[in-house]
Design a protein around this motif. Sequence first.
Motif, short mmCIF file in Angstrom:
data_model
loop_
_atom_site.label_atom_id
_atom_site.label_comp_id
_atom_site.label_asym_id
_atom_site.label_seq_id
_atom_site.Cartn_x
_atom_site.Cartn_y
_atom_site.Cartn_z
N GLN A 68 -38.50 -23.96 -41.74
CA GLN A 68 -39.03 -23.47 -43.00
C GLN A 68 -38.29 -22.22 -43.43
OE1 GLN A 68 -41.51 -24.95 -44.95
NE2 GLN A 68 -41.18 -26.64 -43.53
N ASP A 75 -41.63 -22.05 -36.10
CA ASP A 75 -42.35 -23.06 -35.32
C ASP A 75 -42.31 -22.58 -33.86
OD1 ASP A 75 -43.35 -25.21 -33.98
OD2 ASP A 75 -41.79 -26.61 -34.57
N TRP A 146 -33.09 -26.98 -41.75
CA TRP A 146 -33.51 -27.03 -43.15
C TRP A 146 -33.48 -28.45 -43.71
CZ3 TRP A 146 -30.17 -22.52 -45.58
CH2 TRP A 146 -30.60 -21.29 -45.05
N ASN A 151 -39.96 -31.37 -40.71
CA ASN A 151 -40.68 -30.33 -41.46
C ASN A 151 -39.75 -29.41 -42.22
OD1 ASN A 151 -43.25 -31.17 -40.50
ND2 ASN A 151 -42.89 -30.07 -38.56
N TRP A 153 -37.67 -27.51 -44.97
CA TRP A 153 -38.14 -27.15 -46.32
C TRP A 153 -37.43 -27.95 -47.42
CZ3 TRP A 153 -34.83 -25.21 -50.04
CH2 TRP A 153 -33.61 -24.67 -49.60
N THR A 156 -39.57 -31.14 -47.52
CA THR A 156 -40.95 -30.95 -47.95
C THR A 156 -41.06 -30.37 -49.35
OG1 THR A 156 -41.02 -28.76 -46.89
CG2 THR A 156 -41.74 -30.64 -45.57
N GLU A 157 -40.06 -29.61 -49.79
CA GLU A 157 -40.13 -28.96 -51.10
C GLU A 157 -39.31 -29.69 -52.17
OE1 GLU A 157 -42.15 -26.46 -51.63
OE2 GLU A 157 -42.73 -26.40 -49.52
#
Length: 429
Positions: A68, A75, A146, A151, A153, A156-157
């Motif tokens: 993230q 994490d 990344w 997970n 970002w 996820t983003e």
Amino acid sequence: MNAVITDLFYWVSIALMICIHAGFLAYEVGASRSKNVLASAMKNLLTFSVVISTFFFFGWWFYYAFPQFPVDALDTVGAELALPWSDDSGPNVASVNGIFWGAFALFAATTGSIMSGAVLERIRTSAFLILTTVLGSVVWIIGAAWAWHGNGWMLTEWGWHDFGAAGCVHLIAGTFTLGVLINLGPRIGRFVDGKAVTIPPHNLPLTMLGLMLIFVGFFGFLMGCVVYTNEGYFSIFGNPTNLSAIAFSTLMGLSGGIMGAYIASKGEPFWTISGGLAGVISVAPGMDLYHPALAFIIAVVGGALIPFIGKFIEKFGIDDVVGAVTVHGGCAFYGLVVSGFVLWGYPNVGDLPSINPAGQIGGAVVLALLGFVPGYLISLALKSAGLLRIPLEVEVAGLDLSEVPATPYPEGIPVTVLRETVVIEEVNR
């Protein structure tokens, strides 16, 4: 039994990926002049050993620590498992961490080796090992956290999708290499009065054989991009897939890239064989989703682009001996952009954003900068300290005389007369 098969699956992947390094070694030895062949080979061996060991001591940790952005979202549980003193980082029968570490370590070594061929014949070995360690055990794995973590970002983003690691491996390595080449400068005689002069490889067939070995290793590389479970195969992002889909795209990418490069370069052997690599990299972002015919078309265009990208880079006085910036950086960027439009709207896992052009292009720009900036700044610091490039007299004499206590061809090698010389002699007669 599931754990046993998982171990064997990635064990085979690791073994096949070592073929990539055999290929890089042959590729670079052939591309070097005869006075530098052993130094080129030794540099490949050192890259393999240094990156793998440093990846164990600190590189593996980055993948779990920084999925993230910003950095404060660690994490911590995953990161603790990846520390070298963790119970999972050793002979623990309850853990499969080592087999996954091994696959990622080979990805790291591959990323570090991509730069190796571009800087042939004029970089100090010590400077190169510093740079390849940063690239293989720090920069690429942050990019993987990344862009290649479940997970991460960017997934996820932004709805990112890059099955075959075109971004975190090839694009980062290509742009990092570009930053280094700007500071390293060209080989003596590569550019005369602003015009590019070809310095022929001493053994072009060996270079072509090396690329064929890289093709073999790529099946292990892409095998490592698959997550195997007793419920089936998945991409690293969690999308269902299988080896059948990857076989279609890989083979069609290889054939399409070779054909495109052959046509665009008018049959030039170096670009033609490099076209296979260009084709696979071009289809890597979406190779788990592409129809084989679509993969072929994307690969043909990718292969056709590389002679022109190579010529464009030459105009800036950049001497990339093996076309690493062109093939890895250029085709990865092209493939990521194309995938954003071709796969526009394809759903990701759960409620994550769908694949879209903005996410793919934006992610490509982020990873390109992640590679270029440290490559440029660290090589600039080494250059300022006088530690980047070998002395002029060493470059003229050849690295083998100064760095390697052996002779590559003690009985000499046959010399093939260049075609232009034969034609001139015939005309004079």
